[in-house]
Design a protein around this motif. Structure first.
Motif, PDB file in Angstrom:
ATOM      1  N   MET A 228       0.820  -1.210   0.000  1.00 49.86           N
ATOM      2  CA  MET A 228       0.000   0.000   0.000  1.00 49.86           C
ATOM      3  C   MET A 228       0.858   1.265   0.000  1.00 49.86           C
ATOM      4  SD  MET A 228      -3.311  -0.871   0.118  1.00 49.86           S
ATOM      5  CE  MET A 228      -4.288  -2.340   0.451  1.00 49.86           C
ATOM      6  N   ARG A 233       0.138   0.876  -7.902  1.00 48.12           N
ATOM      7  CA  ARG A 233      -0.919  -0.041  -8.331  1.00 48.12           C
ATOM      8  C   ARG A 233      -0.607  -1.433  -7.798  1.00 48.12           C
ATOM      9  NH1 ARG A 233      -1.429  -2.650 -13.380  1.00 48.12           N
ATOM     10  NH2 ARG A 233       0.268  -1.350 -14.206  1.00 48.12           N
ATOM     11  N   ALA A 247      -5.670   0.598  -8.023  1.00 48.39           N
ATOM     12  CA  ALA A 247      -5.041   1.455  -7.033  1.00 48.39           C
ATOM     13  C   ALA A 247      -5.241   0.867  -5.643  1.00 48.39           C
ATOM     14  CB  ALA A 247      -5.642   2.856  -7.099  1.00 48.39           C
ATOM     15  N   PRO A 248      -4.271   1.043  -4.737  1.00 45.04           N
ATOM     16  CA  PRO A 248      -4.415   0.492  -3.385  1.00 45.04           C
ATOM     17  C   PRO A 248      -5.724   0.872  -2.707  1.00 45.04           C
ATOM     18  CG  PRO A 248      -2.178   1.265  -3.707  1.00 45.04           C
ATOM     19  CD  PRO A 248      -2.949   1.690  -4.928  1.00 45.04           C
ATOM     20  N   SER A 249      -6.135   2.125  -2.853  1.00 44.72           N
ATOM     21  CA  SER A 249      -7.368   2.562  -2.195  1.00 44.72           C
ATOM     22  C   SER A 249      -8.586   1.843  -2.746  1.00 44.72           C
ATOM     23  CB  SER A 249      -7.539   4.073  -2.353  1.00 44.72           C
ATOM     24  OG  SER A 249      -7.557   4.434  -3.733  1.00 44.72           O
ATOM     25  N   ASP A 250      -8.610   1.588  -4.070  1.00 43.92           N
ATOM     26  CA  ASP A 250      -9.747   0.893  -4.678  1.00 43.92           C
ATOM     27  C   ASP A 250      -9.816  -0.557  -4.213  1.00 43.92           C
ATOM     28  OD1 ASP A 250     -10.458   3.156  -6.040  1.00 43.92           O
ATOM     29  OD2 ASP A 250      -9.417   2.603  -7.890  1.00 43.92           O
ATOM     30  N   ALA A 252      -8.549  -1.783  -1.437  1.00 43.47           N
ATOM     31  CA  ALA A 252      -8.888  -1.818  -0.021  1.00 43.47           C
ATOM     32  C   ALA A 252     -10.387  -1.624   0.196  1.00 43.47           C
ATOM     33  CB  ALA A 252      -8.114  -0.735   0.726  1.00 43.47           C
ATOM     34  N   ARG A 253     -11.000  -0.839  -0.671  1.00 46.24           N
ATOM     35  CA  ARG A 253     -12.446  -0.571  -0.510  1.00 46.24           C
ATOM     36  C   ARG A 253     -13.311  -1.612  -1.202  1.00 46.24           C
ATOM     37  NH1 ARG A 253     -16.078   2.983   1.134  1.00 46.24           N
ATOM     38  NH2 ARG A 253     -17.850   3.583  -0.173  1.00 46.24           N
ATOM     39  N   VAL A 264      -6.841  -6.702   3.890  1.00 48.01           N
ATOM     40  CA  VAL A 264      -7.155  -5.301   4.213  1.00 48.01           C
ATOM     41  C   VAL A 264      -8.054  -5.187   5.440  1.00 48.01           C
ATOM     42  CG1 VAL A 264      -6.878  -4.597   1.813  1.00 48.01           C
ATOM     43  CG2 VAL A 264      -9.145  -5.244   2.617  1.00 48.01           C
TER      44      VAL A 264
END
Length: 379
Positions: A228, A233, A247-250, A252-253, A264
């Protein structure tokens, strides 16, 4: 990767390696093709088959993430030329690397345990790569000194690896890889050999150095925090294939497998949605705030789960299940309860709350989750 791998990547035959790298560069210039990595890595070993597609732009850091045995290291070895491809292709800056030996590839590698030459100083370890490319001793040592200065190691140029700290050895290994001016930088669990305190500091330093790297960087790790923090990516590999990337945020969500959800820290379920209600494949229904129709994933963090020894009354939680405590473990500064029953899930609570509820394996509890703390998204 062992000592032979290290020598192969750094280059055992200086002249042929230099000629091959020059040929790759000439081919790229002549064809004027897109830059970056374009690969489909197919490797078959007995019953295991790796089939991974990677496209990485210059200046981008991509992390291959996955459980043990997923095929991450096999993919890294295939990129480095240490494992041959059964099929697919491997293009770097438009030039085919298939069939080129490791020493002929414009690739730098940072190994998991660094594999520095114990009899060489930090300076000579870094100069080793350029020397194998045919660079004169004086120029190679000058380039090595420049890299040690850039990585804050100028005062350790004459130090042997055994006298370096873990963080210093990691930076020497990175300098050695970068000194060959690679078009592809491979990092194999680069922080795994560090203790927790050193890891935090070195991770921040490595992120800064990777941000300055202008070519392609591929990181292999099983640590979600490393991935992360360091990567732009993520490419998640399970059983030899890509199960999710983004993307890490995508990721994770919106996790799309149990492995990613655990990684996560989310409870993840799949089901069929009709409005606000999702009929889970696991059995019970779950109420969400999203209005969807068709196959969906539903996720919520363990911290969203509240536990009760008796069936609660007057609670605003729309989701309530009867469960049994299957196990308890310390998780950071909290207690994580592993629950079985109507809906298997994980719940986080304070040590005081766990004691007040008298939680222990086999204890019966009610688990509640508010609809507002769930997140549903299409499969």
């Amino acid at each position: 990767m062992d000592d032979r791998d290290r020598r192969a990547v750094a280059g055992r035959k200086a002249a042929p390696a230099a000629e091959a790298v020059a040929a790759v560069g000439a081919a790229v210039t002549a064809e004027a093709v897109d830059e970056g990595l374009d690969a489909r890595l197919v490797v078959e070993r007995g019953a295991f088959r790796l089939d991974v597609r990677l496209r990485v732009a210059p200046g981008e850091v991509v992390a291959l993430l996955g459980p043990n045995g997923a095929g991450k290291t096999t993919a890294l070895r295939a990129l480095a030329g240490l494992t041959g491809l059964t099929g697919g292709r491997l293009l770097l800056d438009g030039a085919a690397l298939d069939g080129l030996p490791p020493e002929a590839r414009p690739v730098g590698v940072v190994f998991q345990d660094y594999l520095l030459f114990p009899h060489l100083s930090a300076l000579d370890n870094v100069a080793f790569g350029p020397r194998c490319q045919g660079v004169s001793k004086a120029r190679a040592r000058a380039r090595a000194a420049e890299w040690l200065l850039r990585l804050g190691l100028a005062d350790h140029a004459g130090t042997k690896p055994r006298r370096l700290s873990g963080g210093q050895a990691q930076r020497v290994a990175l300098a050695r890889a970068l000194a060959t001016r690679p078009r592809l930088l491979l990092l194999d669990e680069p922080l795994a050999a560090l203790d927790a305190r050193t890891r935090l500091e070195v991770r921040a330093q490595l992120r800064r150095h990777l941000a300055e790297f202008e070519a392609v960087a591929v990181l292999v790790t099983h640590d979600p925090l490393d991935a992360m923090v360091l990567a732009d990516r993520l490419v998640v590999v399970e059983d030899g294939r890509v199960v999710q990337e983004g993307a890490p945020s995508d990721i994770a969500r919106h996790p799309r497998s149990d492995y990613i959800a655990r990684l996560v820290g989310l409870n993840l379920y799949r089901g069929e949605s009709d409005g606000h209600v999702v009929r889970l494949d696991a059995g019970p229904s779950l109420t969400t705030t999203e209005v969807l129709t068709g196959p969906v994933f539903v996720a919520f963090p363990p911290s969203a789960v509240t536990l009760h020894r008796d069936r609660p009354t007057g609670t605003s939680a729309r989701n309530l299940w009867r469960c049994e405590v299957a196990g308890l473990e310390t998780h950071r500064d909290q207690i994580r309860a592993d629950l079985s029953g109507e809906l298997p899930l994980a719940a986080d609570l304070t040590t005081a709350a766990a004691a007040e509820l008298d939680l222990h394996p086999g204890a019966e509890v009610w688990a509640a989750v508010k609809a507002t703390q769930t997140h549903a998204y299409p499969v």
